[in-house]
Design an enzyme around this catalytic site. Structure first.
Site, mmCIF file in Angstrom:
data_model
loop_
_atom_site.group_PDB
_atom_site.id
_atom_site.type_symbol
_atom_site.label_atom_id
_atom_site.label_comp_id
_atom_site.label_asym_id
_atom_site.label_seq_id
_atom_site.Cartn_x
_atom_site.Cartn_y
_atom_site.Cartn_z
ATOM 1 N N SER A 6 80.108 -59.684 -60.292
ATOM 2 C CA SER A 6 80.522 -61.046 -60.641
ATOM 3 C C SER A 6 81.168 -61.101 -62.025
ATOM 4 C CB SER A 6 79.320 -62.001 -60.571
ATOM 5 O OG SER A 6 78.288 -61.582 -61.453
ATOM 6 N N ARG A 28 83.289 -49.581 -53.712
ATOM 7 C CA ARG A 28 83.417 -49.666 -52.254
ATOM 8 C C ARG A 28 84.858 -49.991 -51.860
ATOM 9 N NH1 ARG A 28 80.734 -53.967 -50.369
ATOM 10 N NH2 ARG A 28 80.178 -54.837 -52.404
ATOM 11 N N ALA A 135 79.123 -66.088 -65.355
ATOM 12 C CA ALA A 135 80.333 -65.688 -64.634
ATOM 13 C C ALA A 135 80.905 -66.790 -63.752
ATOM 14 C CB ALA A 135 80.037 -64.440 -63.804
ATOM 15 N N LYS A 186 68.622 -61.948 -75.836
ATOM 16 C CA LYS A 186 68.528 -63.267 -75.194
ATOM 17 C C LYS A 186 68.114 -63.121 -73.736
ATOM 18 C CE LYS A 186 72.364 -62.776 -72.680
ATOM 19 N NZ LYS A 186 72.567 -63.008 -71.220
#
EC number: 1.1.1.94
Length: 369
Positions: A6, A28, A135, A186
């Protein structure tokens, strides 16, 4: 772009939308084909249309050939094993940029340090990117910002120029240590937030952990040579807020599952992508002990992962001390003469982080546009 998860795919979109020629390497072949031909990544970014100019391949050499900048977005624990394959395709001036937020198990090395060990390139050819960068939000072109850091100001500026477009702005600094540790630490606090959320505790508990977590993050990073102001900016506080507050965060999700009673093994099985915070707990605690840094929040996350502390017991321990003590809202590095250095207030942290997000000005001294 090495990696088609992502974040790798999203950052490839950022670069392509900024007018750059971008090729994604996917392990892949079927995923590479979907990105290259269909301009989609249904495995990791459902519903997102990718730029028409974006290309993808499952052949590493084809992806890297002639690249001036190579962005790497792989699970942190697999980075070293992938570096050897990259060496034949590196140019003499190729810049390698880490998008990863983890430390290597066993060595405790930051990702830029692993890259420096594994690739025959100068430190000035290495950069890192960090910030409040969920993302899916960015893939939907919701505006945000990040920090590009390198020991070479010229390298940081070159990478930031590539990684800037109408919805994504990159600032620069030269504090690689602080920028990387902000992104790593974080994640651990976000796991703690997820745990108390899963248990059912409310906003007071979470706010307490976020605030005390920022102190832990700053203490740790400063002990390893970071500028405390970096932890007050996008790579520290900004990333902390986004990761702790969003259900899109994998680390928050992993913590929430732990809080709901799932075992560590079950949580790992349920995650379709790596939650870097889970892998970083043990090496971070080892590094903290080596420098005498107290990290009660991270330590109790470790105990929950090990099954030695019930999730419901985590918050009271995190937010209280055995005896009343003065509230310390400053990250401090104690020198041999006992004087505290590198102090930064939580209010100052908030002000600098929000200043950085204002369009066109008010950035901190460390993060410059």
């Amino acid at each position: 772009m090495i990696g088609a998860g992502s974040w790798g795919t999203t950052f490839a979109k950022i670069l392509a939308d900024g007018g750059n020629d971008v090729v994604v390497w996917a392990r892949r072949p079927e995923l590479a084909r979907e990105i290259d031909e269909g301009k989609r990544n249904s495995d990791y970014l459902q519903g997102i249309n990718l730029p028409r100019s974006l290309r993808a391949t499952s052949h590493l050499g084809e992806a890297m050939r002639g690249a001036e900048q190579v962005f790497v977005s792989l699970p942190s624990q697999t980075l070293r094993s992938n570096l050897d394959a990259m060496i034949p395709y590196l140019g003499p001036a190729t810049v390698v940029i880490s998008l990863m937020k983890g430390v290597e198990k066993g060595t405790g090395l930051r990702m830029s340090e692993v890259i420096a060990q594994g690739l025959p390139i100068d430190p000035e050819q290495i950069a890192v990117v960090s910030g409040p960068n969920l993302a899916l939000e960015i893939a939907r072109e919701q505006p945000t910002a990040a920090v590009v850091s390198s020991v070479s100001p010229a390298t940081a500026v070159a990478v930031a120029t590539s990684a800037t477009n109408r919805y994504f702005r990159s600032f620069v600094n030269t504090d690689v240590i602080g920028t990387e540790f902000g992104g790593v630490l974080k994640n651990l606090i976000a796991v703690a937030i997820g745990i108390v959320d899963g248990v059912g505790y409310g906003e007071n508990t979470k706010a307490s952990i976020i605030t005390r977590g920022l102190v832990e993050m700053t203490d740790f990073a400063v002990a390893y040579g970071a500028d405390p102001q970096t932890l007050s900016g996008l790579a520290g506080l900004g990333d902390l807020i986004a990761t702790c507050e969003s259900p899109l965060s994998r680390n928050n999700t992993a913590g929430r599952l732990l809080g709901q009673g799932y075992s560590f093994t079950d949580v790992v099985k349920q995650m379709d992508q790596a939650a870097e915070g889970l892998a970083s707990v043990t090496p971070i605690l080892s590094l903290a002990e080596a420098r005498g840094v107290e990290m009660p929040i991270v330590r109790q996350v470790s105990q929950v992962l090990a099954g030695t502390l019930a999730p419901k017991d985590i918050a009271p321990h995190l937010t209280t001390d055995d005896e009343p003590q003065g509230e310390r809202t400053r990250g401090e590095r104690t020198t041999d003469d006992g004087q505290g250095q590198g102090r930064t207030s939580v209010w100052g942290s908030l002000k600098r982080a929000f200043d950085q997000l204002r369009d066109g000005g008010g950035s901190s001294r460390r993060d410059r546009p």
